[in-house]
Scaffold this motif. Structure first.
Motif, PDB file in Angstrom:
ATOM      1  N   LYS A  71      57.433  39.101  71.993  1.00 35.90           N
ATOM      2  CA  LYS A  71      58.575  39.571  72.784  1.00 35.90           C
ATOM      3  C   LYS A  71      58.716  38.711  74.021  1.00 35.90           C
ATOM      4  O   LYS A  71      57.774  38.563  74.805  1.00 35.90           O
ATOM      5  N   GLY A  72      59.878  38.100  74.187  1.00 37.05           N
ATOM      6  CA  GLY A  72      60.141  37.267  75.347  1.00 37.05           C
ATOM      7  C   GLY A  72      61.370  37.736  76.100  1.00 37.05           C
ATOM      8  O   GLY A  72      61.991  38.745  75.746  1.00 37.05           O
ATOM      9  N   ALA A  73      61.746  36.973  77.101  1.00 35.12           N
ATOM     10  CA  ALA A  73      62.896  37.356  77.932  1.00 35.12           C
ATOM     11  C   ALA A  73      64.192  37.381  77.135  1.00 35.12           C
ATOM     12  O   ALA A  73      65.086  38.179  77.404  1.00 35.12           O
ATOM     13  N   SER A  74      64.298  36.495  76.147  1.00 31.78           N
ATOM     14  CA  SER A  74      65.537  36.403  75.363  1.00 31.78           C
ATOM     15  C   SER A  74      65.473  37.170  74.049  1.00 31.78           C
ATOM     16  O   SER A  74      66.351  37.054  73.214  1.00 31.78           O
ATOM     17  N   GLY A  75      64.395  37.938  73.856  1.00 27.06           N
ATOM     18  CA  GLY A  75      64.276  38.704  72.621  1.00 27.06           C
ATOM     19  C   GLY A  75      62.995  38.360  71.869  1.00 27.06           C
ATOM     20  O   GLY A  75      62.094  37.700  72.391  1.00 27.06           O
TER      21      GLY A  75
ATOM     22  N   ARG B  21      60.812  36.503  69.066  1.00 27.51           N
ATOM     23  CA  ARG B  21      60.797  35.233  68.345  1.00 27.51           C
ATOM     24  C   ARG B  21      59.450  35.077  67.642  1.00 27.51           C
ATOM     25  O   ARG B  21      58.494  35.771  67.951  1.00 27.51           O
TER      26      ARG B  21
END
Length: 1016
Positions: free
Chosen positions: A327-331, A333
Motif C-alpha cells: 500500500k502506497g500513497a497512490s494506491g 501496487r
C-alpha cells in the motif's frame, strides 16, 4: 552467416538404412520416355507455341527405373537392415492398399535430429547408387513445406561439395506448371515439394492437378507427374493418414514410399529408429528444464504472493525472492522483495490486512520452500489466491526474460546468440492498431516493462563486451512479431487455420521467420525475443531457441513434445558451426520451457508423451528377446545370438540384479552404467560387449526417460558445523596423509603367469579376404569408365585365409611387445620361448592381431602382480581441507538426503544401497559424524586413482573413538567385482594399513550392519 553442415555418423546410418534396402538393384541413369506433348494447337501465344515447336526437345523425359528386385530379395534386404539395428523383423513386405504401393519403408527420427537433412541426403545416395532421380516430398502443412524448401536452399552447396552436383527443386504451384515439364525432362536429381492441400482439397485451384488444362496443352498435371514413377518421401505421415489423402497418393504412381517421423501412428517396414531416448542419450538434442507456475488458493485470505526464487550463498542464510502487494500513497501496487527469516509481510505491505500472520518461519533451499508462521507454505513457482490471466502471463514473461539473460550471459562469449520464443493465441495481444497506426499490445507492454527491470539487474559498472552489446540494443528493437500480414491493410492478422485444427495454411506467416533464419542467429540483428502465433508451432525450428514460453493455458490438443519441439535442435555459433561436442553439448544446449502449469504436471505430461511413443521398444530382457539378434565383433564379423548366448546374457543380468523378477531392467543397471562400473561380461560375450550393451539399452525402462529439472533449483550445498567437530577433525588428521607407491615383483613369476595366460586366452583372428567377380558393361561409355561405372559386380564371396601371412613388412615382434607392456626385451623373449608351439604358431596367421592381443593379456597379468606386490611410502605432503569447499558438492534434488550428521546439509546418494546406508548412519546413535569424501581425495594405484566412499567417526562406550573408511558395494564377492575395482580396493587396504593407526579401519561393506560388525 551461413549455416555449416558436416557428415554426422547417426544421420549417415539413417541414410544407409534406406539405401541398403535396395542392395542388388542394377544402377541406371533413368529410363528415357516420351512426355505426353498435349495439343500444341491449344497454346494461346506465339511464345508458348515456339516453346513446344520442337517435339524432340519438348517430349524427351527421364523416369525412375523400375525396382528389379523380387519381393523375396527386397524382404531379405529389409530384414538384414532391421537385424543390424535390432528392430522387429518384418515377416513380409507391408503393402498399403490405399496408396497402391507395394514398397513402404518407415524411418523414425526424433524432432531436432535433422530428418529433413537425412532424406535430402538419401536422394543423392539413391541417385549415386541406383540412378533414381525423381523425388516428391509430401508434407501435411505449408509450415513444413516452407521449412523443407528452406532446407533445400541452405544445403545445396553442402551437397554439391559432397556429390559434385546440385538438385533441381521447386514447390508445386498449379499456376506454374512449366516446372513439371522441367521435372520430367531433366535427367539429374529433381525434387518437387508439395503439401497435401495442393492435391487433396476441394477448392478449384487445388483440383487443377486433376483437370485437363488449356494452359497445359489439354493435359492433366497429375498424368505428367505420374509418368516419372517418382519416389515419395512423406514428412510427418501420421498427419496424412486419412483415407482420402492416402488414396490421392496412389495418383502419383510411386515407385516406393519412405515415411519420416518422430511419431509414426501406422508402421509398415520400420528400417531405422532414433527415438526420443536415443536422441537424448546420444546428446543429439537439447537438455530440457521446466519452470512451472502453480496457482494455489489460501483458505480465509485473498493474499497475493508469488515465490519467484530462493537464493543461497556460502556466507549468508538463504533468502526468498517474493512478489507481494504494497500500500502506497497512490494506491496498491505489486513489489518484489527478498525476504529473510522473521520478516513480516503485514508490516512490509504497509498494513494490508490480507497479510496478517505472514511472518517468515523457514526458508528451505533444498526443496525451494518458503514457510510462514500461519502454516502457509509455498514452493518456487507458486502463486497464491485467484489471480487474473494478465498477472499469470506477466509472471511467465518475467520468468522467460530471466531465463534468457541467464543463458545469454553464459553463451555470449562463445559466439552463440540466444533466442526466446513466445507463442500467443492472437495478434491483438502483441500488436494493435488505432488512428496513429501500430501500437504495442498487452503482451508487448508487459515484455518491455519486465525487460527493462531485469536489464537493470543484469547491467553493472563493469565494462565488458556483453554489457556493451546489451547497451547497443533498444528495448523496442529486441523483440519482434512474426504473423500473417493482411495484403490490403498491411496489418498483422491472425493466421487462417484449418477447420477442426490449430494449424495454419497461411504462407505469409512464415516468410519472415524462414527467410530470416540465418540473420536471426547473428549478433548484428537486434531481435532476441520472438512473438509468434501458436498455430505456427510446426515448421519453426531455428536452432538457437533456448527459451520457449507458451502464453496460453495448456490443453490436451497439443502434446508437450510438440510444445518443446521447436527448441530441441542443437545451437550454432556465429560461424554457423553446430555446437555438438559430446563433452560439452549439454553444458551449452539447454532448453528452458516456461509453463503455465506446475512443474510436476508439465513434466509428467511430457514424460507420458515420450513413453507413449516408445511402444515398439521391448519391455522385457528375457532370453527370447536376445535370441536371434545380430552381433558384430571388432573385426566386423556378424554373429546371431544363439540360445546358449541368450541364456548367458540373461543369467548375467539376473546375477548382478540388473533385471527384476519380471525381467525388467532395474535402476541398478542404469546407475552402474552411468558410473562406469558395470560388471564384466562372461569371456564368451566380451567380443560383443558394445552390441550387447546396445541390446540391453533398447529395452525400455522408466529410468531411461530424460531427466527434466527445474532450472531455478540449482542450489549450493553448504558445509556445516559437523565439519568442525573434534571427532571429524581427528579422523581427517589420520587419513589426509599422501603416499607414493612402489612395486617389487619377481620377473620369473611374471613370466610364468603370462605364459600360462597366453596359452589359455590368446586366440588370433584369421585374415579374411573378399572375392568380387565382375564384367565390363557392353554399352559402357567413356564417361562411365571415368566415373568407375563401366563394370558391374556379378558375384561376391568372403573366405578366411587358412595359411601363413607372408609380408614384405619386417616386424620387430619382441620390440613391439616390449613397448606395449613396458617390460624388457629379455623378459618378453623369455615369455615367447616358453609358450606352446600352437600358441606361437598363430603369429604367422595374423601378426598384427597376435601382437595386439599379446600386449593386452600380458598387461592384465602385469597389473595383477603389481597389485599383489605394491607398497606405500608416506610423504610429508597432506590433503588440504580446502578440497571440501573448492570442490562443489552435488545437490541433485532427486537423490539428495537431508542430513544431520553429515559435514554438508545434504547428501547425494548414487544407489539404493547408499541411500539405505545413509539413513542408517543418520539414525544410529553410535555415529558421531560422517562425510562422503570428495573426488579430490584419492589414493594413487597402478590401475588408476581410487576414491573411497565414506569417512565415519564412531564413539563407543562414550570413551574412545573408532574411525572407519568404507566403500559401499552391492556385491561383496570379489569374483563379482570388476577386476579393476578389485585391484583398487586391494591397493586402498594397503594404503590405509601404511598411513593410518590401528584406530582407522578400511573395508568394503554392503550394509550398515556389516560395517558395525567390523567396527566392533
Amino acid at each position: 552467416m551461413k549455416l555449416q553442415f558436416k557428415t554426422q555418423a547417426y544421420q549417415t546410418r539413417a541414410v544407409d538404412s534406406v539405401v541398403a534396402c535396395f542392395k542388388g538393384q542394377p544402377p541406371s541413369r533413368g529410363v528415357t520416355y516420351q512426355i505426353d506433348p498435349g495439343r500444341v494447337s491449344t497454346l494461346s501465344t506465339p511464345m508458348q507455341r515456339d516453346l513446344y515447336a520442337s517435339p524432340q526437345e519438348a517430349d524427351a523425359g527421364f523416369r525412375n527405373a523400375d525396382v528389379e528386385l523380387s519381393e523375396m530379395e527386397l524382404l531379405g534386404n529389409i530384414k538384414a537392415v532391421q537385424q543390424r539395428q535390432n528392430l522387429p523383423v518384418s515377416d513380409a513386405l507391408a503393402k498399403d492398399d490405399k496408396t497402391g504401393c507395394s514398397i513402404n519403408l518407415d524411418v523414425e527420427m526424433e524432432t531436432g535430429t535433422g530428418k529433413t537433412y537425412v532424406y535430402l541426403k538419401s536422394m543423392f545416395e539413391l541417385y549415386e547408387k541406383y540412378g533414381w532421380g525423381k523425388f516428391i516430398i509430401v508434407v501435411p502443412s505449408i509450415a513444413i513445406r516452407e521449412g523443407v524448401y528452406k532446407s533445400l536452399q541452405i544445403t545445396a552447396d553442402h551437397f554439391q561439395e559432397a556429390y559434385g552436383k546440385k538438385a533441381r527443386f521447386f514447390i508445386y504451384n498449379s499456376k506454374q506448371l512449366h516446372q513439371i515439364e522441367d521435372f520430367s525432362s531433366n535427367a539429374g536429381i529433381n525434387v518437387m515439394v508439395i503439401n497435401v492441400q495442393a492435391f487433396n482439397s476441394r477448392g478449384a485451384d487445388n483440383r487443377r492437378i486433376y483437370d485437363e488444362l488449356d494452359d497445359f496443352q489439354s493435359r492433366r498435371p497429375i498424368d505428367v507427374i505420374k509418368a516419372n514413377r517418382p519416389i515419395l518421401f512423406l514428412d510427418e505421415p501420421q498427419k496424412m493418414e486419412g483415407g482420402k489423402t492416402l488414396g490421392s497418393l496412389s495418383e502419383f504412381n510411386p515407385l516406393f514410399i519412405v515415411r519420416y517421423s518422430a511419431t509414426h501412428k501406422t508402421t509398415y517396414n520400420k528400417i531405422h529408429r532414433l527415438d526420443a531416448l536415443d536422441a537424448y542419450n546420444q546428446k543429439l538434442v537439447k537438455k530440457i528444464s521446466v519452470h512451472g507456475i502453480t496457482t494455489r488458493g489460501l483458505t480465509g485470505t485473498d493474499a497475493y504472493l508469488y515465490l519467484e526464487n530462493i537464493e543461497t550463498s556460502r556466507s549468508k542464510p538463504p533468502v526468498a525472492v517474493v512478489e507481494y502487494e504494497e500500500k502506497g500513497a497512490s494506491g496498491i501496487r505489486r513489489k518484489r522483495r527478498k525476504l529473510r527469516l522473521g520478516d513480516n509481510l503485514y508490516e512490509l505491505s504497509g498494513g494490508l490486512a490480507q497479510y496478517q500472520g505472514f511472518v517468515v518461519s523457514d526458508i528451505d533451499a533444498r526443496v525451494d520452500q518458503l514457510s510462514f508462521t500461519n502454516g502457509v507454505e509455498l514452493t518456487v513457482g507458486d502463486i497464491t489466491a485467484d489471480i487474473s490471466e494478465k498477472v499469470l502471463r506477466q509472471i511467465q514473461i518475467r520468468e522467460a526474460i530471466k531465463a534468457h539473460f541467464k543463458k545469454e550471459q553464459q553463451l555470449f562469449s562463445q559466439g552463440i546468440k540466444v533466442l526466446t520464443l513466445f507463442f500467443i493465441d492472437e495478434v491483438a495481444k502483441y500488436r494493435q492498431y488505432d488512428d496513429s497506426g501500430e501500437v504495442a499490445g498487452e503482451y508487448a507492454q508487459m515484455f518491455e516493462e519486465e525487460y527493462k527491470r531485469e536489464l537493470n539487474e543484469v547491467m553493472t559498472l563493469e565494462d565488458s563486451d556483453y554489457h556493451r552489446y546489451l547497451k547497443g540494443i533498444a528495448t523496442e528493437k529486441t523483440h519482434n512479431g512474426y504473423f500473417s500480414i493482411d495484403k490490403k491493410s498491411k496489418r498483422l492478422v491472425d493466421p487462417k487455420t484449418k477447420a477442426r485444427s490449430n494449424e495454419t495454411d497461411d504462407v505469409d506467416a512464415y516468410d519472415l521467420i524462414l527467410k530470416d533464419k540465418e540473420r536471426l542467429l547473428s549478433f548484428k540483428e537486434p531481435t532476441r525475443f520472438i512473438f509468434s502465433h501458436s498455430a505456427l508451432r510446426e515448421g519453426w525450428d531455428n536452432p538457437n531457441v533456448f527459451v520457449i514460453c507458451t502464453l496460453k493455458h495448456s490443453d490436451n490438443t497439443i502434446s508437450r513434445r510438440q510444445e518443446v519441439g521447436r527448441g530441441l535442435r542443437l545451437a550454432v555459433n556465429q560461424l554457423g558451426e553446430r555446437m555438438d561436442d559430446p563433452m560439452t553439448v549439454h553444458d551449452i544446449n539447454g532448453l528452458t520451457v516456461i509453463a503455465s502449469e506446475s512443474y510436476k504436471d508439465f513434466v509428467t505430461a511430457l514424460q507420458k508423451d515420450i513413453a507413449a511413443n516408445l511402444s515398439e521398444r521391448p519391455r522385457k530382457a528375457d532370453e527370447n528377446y536376445f535370441k536371434g539378434k545380430l552381433l558384430v565383433n571388432d573385426a566386423g564379423e556378424e554373429t546371431e545370438v544363439t540360445a546358449a548366448m541368450a541364456k548367458d546374457i540373461y543369467r548375467y543380468l539376473l546375477k548382478h540384479d540388473y533385471t527384476d523378477n519380471d525381467d525388467h531392467i532395474t535402476d541398478t543397471y542404469h546407475q552402474a552404467k552411468e558410473k562406469g562400473v558395470l560388471a564384466e561380461l562372461p569371456d564368451s560375450l566380451k567380443p560383443y560387449e558394445a552390441q550387447i550393451g546396445q541390446l540391453i539399452d533398447s529395452v525400455f525402462s522408466n529410468a531411461q526417460l530424460p531427466h527434466i529439472d527445474d532450472g531455478r533449483r540449482t542450489k549450493l550445498n553448504p558445509r556445516n558445523d559437523n565439519f568442525n567437530k573434534q571427532e571429524f577433525q581427528a579422523l581427517w588428521e589420520k587419513i589426509n596423509r599422501k603416499a607414493a607407491y612402489s612395486v617389487r615383483f619377481d620377473s620369473d613369476e611374471l613370466i610364468q603367469k603370462c605364459v600360462g595366460y597366453l596359452d589359455l586366452k590368446l586366440q588370433v583372428k584369421r585374415l579374411e579376404y573378399k572375392i568380387e567377380r565382375g564384367e565390363q558393361n557392353v554399352d559402357a561409355s567413356y564417361e562411365d569408365l571415368k566415373r568407375g561405372e563401366g563394370f558391374t559386380v556379378k558375384e561376391r564371396d568372403n573366405q578366411k585365409y587358412q595359411g601363413s601371412v607372408h609380408s614384405a613388412v619386417t616386424y620387430d615382434l619382441i620390440g613391439r611387445l616390449a613397448d606395449g607392456t613396458k617390460l624388457t626385451r629379455r623378459t618378453i623373449a623369455a615369455m615367447l620361448s616358453k609358450v606352446k608351439a600352437s600358441t606361437f604358431k598363430q603369429y604367422a596367421m595374423n601378426p598384427e592381431d597376435f601382437m595386439m592381443q599379446a600386449v593386452r593379456l600380458i598387461n592384465e597379468q602385469k597389473a595383477t602382480m603389481v597389485v599383489e606386490h605394491i607398497s606405500y611410502d608416506p610423504l610429508n605432503e597432506t590433503h588440504s581441507q580446502d578440497i571440501f569447499t573448492i570442490e562443489k558438492p552435488e545437490n541433485r534434488l532427486d537423490t539428495a538426503f537431508k542430513a544431520k550428521r553429515h559435514i554438508y546439509d545434504y547428501v547425494v546418494t548414487d544407489s539404493g544401497i547408499e541411500r539405505d546406508f545413509v539413513e542408517d548412519m543418520e539414525t544410529r546413535k553410535e555415529v558421531v559424524v560422517y562425510a562422503k569424501l570428495p573426488k579430490s581425495f584419492f589414493i594413487p594405484t597402478p590401475v588408476g586413482n581410487y576414491n573411497p566412499d565414506w569417512a565415519i567417526a564412531f564413539h563407543e562406550n562414550d570413551v574412545k573413538h573408532v574411525y572407519f573408511i568404507a566403500e559401499t558395494k552391492g556385491s561383496m564377492s570379489s569374483m563379482e567385482l570388476r577386476k579393476v575395482e578389485e585391484a583398487k580396493i586391494k591397493c586402498a587396504a594397503e594404503f590405509f594399513d601404511t598411513i593410518a593407526t590401528a584406530q582407522v579401519k578400511y573395508d568394503v561393506v554392503d550394509s550398515y550392519d556389516k560395517l558395525l560388525d567390523l567396527v566392533r
